[in-house]
Design a protein around this motif. Structure first.
Motif, PDB file in Angstrom:
ATOM      1  N   LEU A  69      24.203  -3.145   9.341  1.00  0.00           N
ATOM      2  CA  LEU A  69      25.002  -3.309  10.550  1.00  0.00           C
ATOM      3  C   LEU A  69      24.381  -4.276  11.553  1.00  0.00           C
ATOM      4  O   LEU A  69      25.092  -4.830  12.396  1.00  0.00           O
ATOM      5  CB  LEU A  69      25.234  -1.942  11.205  1.00  0.00           C
ATOM      6  CG  LEU A  69      26.069  -0.954  10.376  1.00  0.00           C
ATOM      7  CD1 LEU A  69      26.252   0.352  11.130  1.00  0.00           C
ATOM      8  CD2 LEU A  69      27.427  -1.556  10.017  1.00  0.00           C
ATOM      9  N   ILE A  70      23.063  -4.472  11.497  1.00  0.00           N
ATOM     10  CA  ILE A  70      22.441  -5.448  12.402  1.00  0.00           C
ATOM     11  C   ILE A  70      22.205  -6.782  11.706  1.00  0.00           C
ATOM     12  O   ILE A  70      21.753  -7.732  12.340  1.00  0.00           O
ATOM     13  CB  ILE A  70      21.106  -4.925  12.977  1.00  0.00           C
ATOM     14  CG1 ILE A  70      20.067  -4.757  11.864  1.00  0.00           C
ATOM     15  CG2 ILE A  70      21.309  -3.635  13.735  1.00  0.00           C
ATOM     16  CD1 ILE A  70      18.696  -4.331  12.363  1.00  0.00           C
ATOM     17  N   GLY A  71      22.534  -6.858  10.417  1.00  0.00           N
ATOM     18  CA  GLY A  71      22.394  -8.115   9.682  1.00  0.00           C
ATOM     19  C   GLY A  71      23.651  -8.957   9.873  1.00  0.00           C
ATOM     20  O   GLY A  71      24.557  -8.934   9.046  1.00  0.00           O
ATOM     21  N   LEU A  72      23.721  -9.697  10.964  1.00  0.00           N
ATOM     22  CA  LEU A  72      24.944 -10.413  11.307  1.00  0.00           C
ATOM     23  C   LEU A  72      25.322 -11.467  10.279  1.00  0.00           C
ATOM     24  O   LEU A  72      26.504 -11.772  10.091  1.00  0.00           O
ATOM     25  CB  LEU A  72      24.793 -11.043  12.687  1.00  0.00           C
ATOM     26  CG  LEU A  72      24.669 -10.037  13.839  1.00  0.00           C
ATOM     27  CD1 LEU A  72      24.375 -10.748  15.139  1.00  0.00           C
ATOM     28  CD2 LEU A  72      25.917  -9.192  13.967  1.00  0.00           C
ATOM     29  N   ASP A  73      24.336 -12.035   9.596  1.00  0.00           N
ATOM     30  CA  ASP A  73      24.680 -13.005   8.554  1.00  0.00           C
ATOM     31  C   ASP A  73      25.383 -12.311   7.387  1.00  0.00           C
ATOM     32  O   ASP A  73      26.362 -12.831   6.842  1.00  0.00           O
ATOM     33  CB  ASP A  73      23.441 -13.773   8.074  1.00  0.00           C
ATOM     34  CG  ASP A  73      22.243 -12.891   7.825  1.00  0.00           C
ATOM     35  OD1 ASP A  73      22.353 -11.649   7.928  1.00  0.00           O
ATOM     36  OD2 ASP A  73      21.161 -13.439   7.526  1.00  0.00           O
ATOM     37  N   HIS A  74      24.923 -11.120   7.005  1.00  0.00           N
ATOM     38  CA  HIS A  74      25.587 -10.379   5.934  1.00  0.00           C
ATOM     39  C   HIS A  74      26.997  -9.963   6.358  1.00  0.00           C
ATOM     40  O   HIS A  74      27.939  -9.990   5.561  1.00  0.00           O
ATOM     41  CB  HIS A  74      24.778  -9.139   5.559  1.00  0.00           C
ATOM     42  CG  HIS A  74      23.386  -9.442   5.103  1.00  0.00           C
ATOM     43  ND1 HIS A  74      23.115 -10.177   3.969  1.00  0.00           N
ATOM     44  CD2 HIS A  74      22.181  -9.119   5.618  1.00  0.00           C
ATOM     45  CE1 HIS A  74      21.813 -10.298   3.816  1.00  0.00           C
ATOM     46  NE2 HIS A  74      21.223  -9.662   4.806  1.00  0.00           N
ATOM     47  N   LEU A 127      29.001 -11.493   8.531  1.00  0.00           N
ATOM     48  CA  LEU A 127      29.881 -12.658   8.524  1.00  0.00           C
ATOM     49  C   LEU A 127      30.269 -13.043   7.101  1.00  0.00           C
ATOM     50  O   LEU A 127      31.410 -13.456   6.851  1.00  0.00           O
ATOM     51  CB  LEU A 127      29.211 -13.839   9.223  1.00  0.00           C
ATOM     52  CG  LEU A 127      29.096 -13.758  10.747  1.00  0.00           C
ATOM     53  CD1 LEU A 127      28.540 -15.064  11.305  1.00  0.00           C
ATOM     54  CD2 LEU A 127      30.432 -13.450  11.386  1.00  0.00           C
ATOM     55  N   PHE A 128      29.342 -12.915   6.162  1.00  0.00           N
ATOM     56  CA  PHE A 128      29.664 -13.232   4.772  1.00  0.00           C
ATOM     57  C   PHE A 128      30.743 -12.285   4.250  1.00  0.00           C
ATOM     58  O   PHE A 128      31.708 -12.714   3.602  1.00  0.00           O
ATOM     59  CB  PHE A 128      28.393 -13.127   3.922  1.00  0.00           C
ATOM     60  CG  PHE A 128      28.591 -13.555   2.488  1.00  0.00           C
ATOM     61  CD1 PHE A 128      28.824 -14.880   2.177  1.00  0.00           C
ATOM     62  CD2 PHE A 128      28.526 -12.634   1.458  1.00  0.00           C
ATOM     63  CE1 PHE A 128      29.003 -15.281   0.858  1.00  0.00           C
ATOM     64  CE2 PHE A 128      28.699 -13.020   0.142  1.00  0.00           C
ATOM     65  CZ  PHE A 128      28.935 -14.355  -0.160  1.00  0.00           C
ATOM     66  N   LEU A 129      30.600 -10.982   4.548  1.00  0.00           N
ATOM     67  CA  LEU A 129      31.620 -10.012   4.133  1.00  0.00           C
ATOM     68  C   LEU A 129      32.966 -10.306   4.794  1.00  0.00           C
ATOM     69  O   LEU A 129      34.021 -10.180   4.155  1.00  0.00           O
ATOM     70  CB  LEU A 129      31.162  -8.596   4.487  1.00  0.00           C
ATOM     71  CG  LEU A 129      30.113  -7.966   3.570  1.00  0.00           C
ATOM     72  CD1 LEU A 129      29.620  -6.651   4.171  1.00  0.00           C
ATOM     73  CD2 LEU A 129      30.680  -7.722   2.176  1.00  0.00           C
ATOM     74  N   LEU A 130      32.929 -10.694   6.058  1.00  0.00           N
ATOM     75  CA  LEU A 130      34.161 -11.016   6.770  1.00  0.00           C
ATOM     76  C   LEU A 130      34.894 -12.168   6.095  1.00  0.00           C
ATOM     77  O   LEU A 130      36.113 -12.100   5.870  1.00  0.00           O
ATOM     78  CB  LEU A 130      33.843 -11.379   8.224  1.00  0.00           C
ATOM     79  CG  LEU A 130      34.997 -11.957   9.059  1.00  0.00           C
ATOM     80  CD1 LEU A 130      36.093 -10.925   9.234  1.00  0.00           C
ATOM     81  CD2 LEU A 130      34.500 -12.442  10.419  1.00  0.00           C
TER      82      LEU A 130
END
Length: 373
Positions: free
Chosen positions: A192-197, A199-202
């Motif tokens: 949940l704090i891994g914003l790069d992960h 964004l990739f999922l999004l």
């Protein structure tokens, strides 16, 4: 009803853009490593230089580079800061830490200041409690990751802003279920704090929420859910494999390269939504880049659990936690995006704006991370 859907689409769009715009200045949550050996009466504390630079100035000449002379000149300040932030004690009082060795250590995400201390408790007893209070005021997401050796046995633990005390007594040592639960929670937090992960999922999720190129309404919910299931399954399988390989020490890659490729994967996924340069089989893209993301998930766990007998249990909890965090994110985001996908505004304005914003931010990350290689 149509106007309501458009309003929902605009609202969700604003939320998505707020999330995207907030990531440009985001940073990875900080971690420190604490290796405590009760049998030898020693403790080693490793803190990343980049985190120390947030706590107090290390770059004395302001050239944005940390030289060996500047690091050595900060030794007294660093050691005092460490000793004030970590307290070992038992029922007889606080223990004294005596410095034995000081210098640099290397972890997967860069150089760390490392201090090794001998532990001296009242009446030559062993410490039974560790109280940790480093970096929480600078980073509320900070974690102290603990590896404890007692009577030849190993255990793992985590301290955070809401749980700053860790018991060192054998009677209170975490059992298998508690250890599993601890790292399950950390896996959720890490996702949940891994914003790069995120964004990739999004970006991977977007094709399953959009109208097709002929402007027809999106396929039924059942078909879209199957499409999303395939994407998520491919991503999960891929990053689970490389997470296990990295955490168990079978394969280790330089984290600077891994983080750069992760950022690049977001940009490529965003471009692929618009122009399909890698084909419309999004699950293949999810699997390929999921392998790289797994090494990113393991960057902390591998450093902590190296050589520890409970590695498999901690790994299982952490991996399941990552999946639960991912599932929770999808359960919230997909229904909203699917509803918005039924409006013309979503495909014509919202998705292009989000893709441009995500692409720009991910390329900024690529440049920033590449400079650190």
């Amino acid at each position: 009803m149509k106007r309501f859907k458009q309003r929902v689409s605009l609202t969700v769009s604003l939320i998505m853009l707020a999330l995207v715009s907030g990531t440009a200045l985001a940073h990875k949550a900080s971690d420190s490593f604490i290796y405590l050996n009760q049998d030898r009466g020693e403790i080693r504390i490793d803190v990343a230089l980049r985190d120390l630079a947030v706590a107090f100035p290390l770059d004395r000449n302001g050239d944005h580079q940390l030289s060996g002379d500047e690091f050595r000149a900060s030794r007294g300040q660093i050691t005092r800061w460490l000793e004030q932030g970590i307290t070992l004690s038992n029922s007889l009082g606080d223990c004294r830490l005596t410095g034995q060795q000081w210098g640099l250590s290397s972890h997967s995400d860069g150089p760390y200041a490392a201090g090794r201390y001998s532990i001296s408790c009242p009446e030559n007893t062993a410490p039974t409690s560790l109280h940790y209070n480093l970096l929480f005021s600078q980073d509320p997401l900070h974690r102290g990751l603990i590896s404890l050796e007692t009577d030849g046995a190993s255990t793992l633990g985590v301290v955070g802003p809401d749980s700053r005390r860790f018991s060192l007594s054998v009677e209170d040592s975490p059992g298998g279920l508690q250890l599993f639960g601890t790292f399950l929670y950390e896996g959720v937090v890490h996702l949940l704090i891994g914003l790069d992960h995120i964004l990739f999922l999004l970006v991977l999720m977007l094709p399953a929420t959009m109208r097709n190129t002929k402007g027809e309404p999106p396929a039924g919910l059942k078909q879209r859910l199957w499409e999303l299931t395939g994407i998520v399954t491919a991503f999960t399988v891929a990053h689970s494999v490389t997470l296990a390989l990295a955490a168990l020490g079978v394969v280790r890659l330089p984290i600077a390269w891994v983080e750069t490729i992760i950022a690049l994967s977001i940009a490529i996924a965003a471009v692929n939504v618009a122009w399909s340069i890698l084909g419309r089989k999004t699950w293949k893209l999810a699997f390929g880049f999921g392998l790289v993301h797994g090494f990113g998930f393991a960057s902390v766990l591998g450093d902590l659990t190296s050589g520890v007998s409970q590695t498999v249990l901690a790994l299982a909890g952490f991996n399941i936690g990552v999946e639960l965090g991912q599932l929770g994110l999808l359960l919230i985001a997909f229904p909203l995006l699917y509803l918005c996908g039924r409006t013309h505004l979503y495909g014509r304005a919202v998705v292009p704006i989000v893709l441009v914003a995500v692409g720009a931010i991910s390329l900024y990350w690529v440049a920033e991370r590449a400079m650190a290689i």
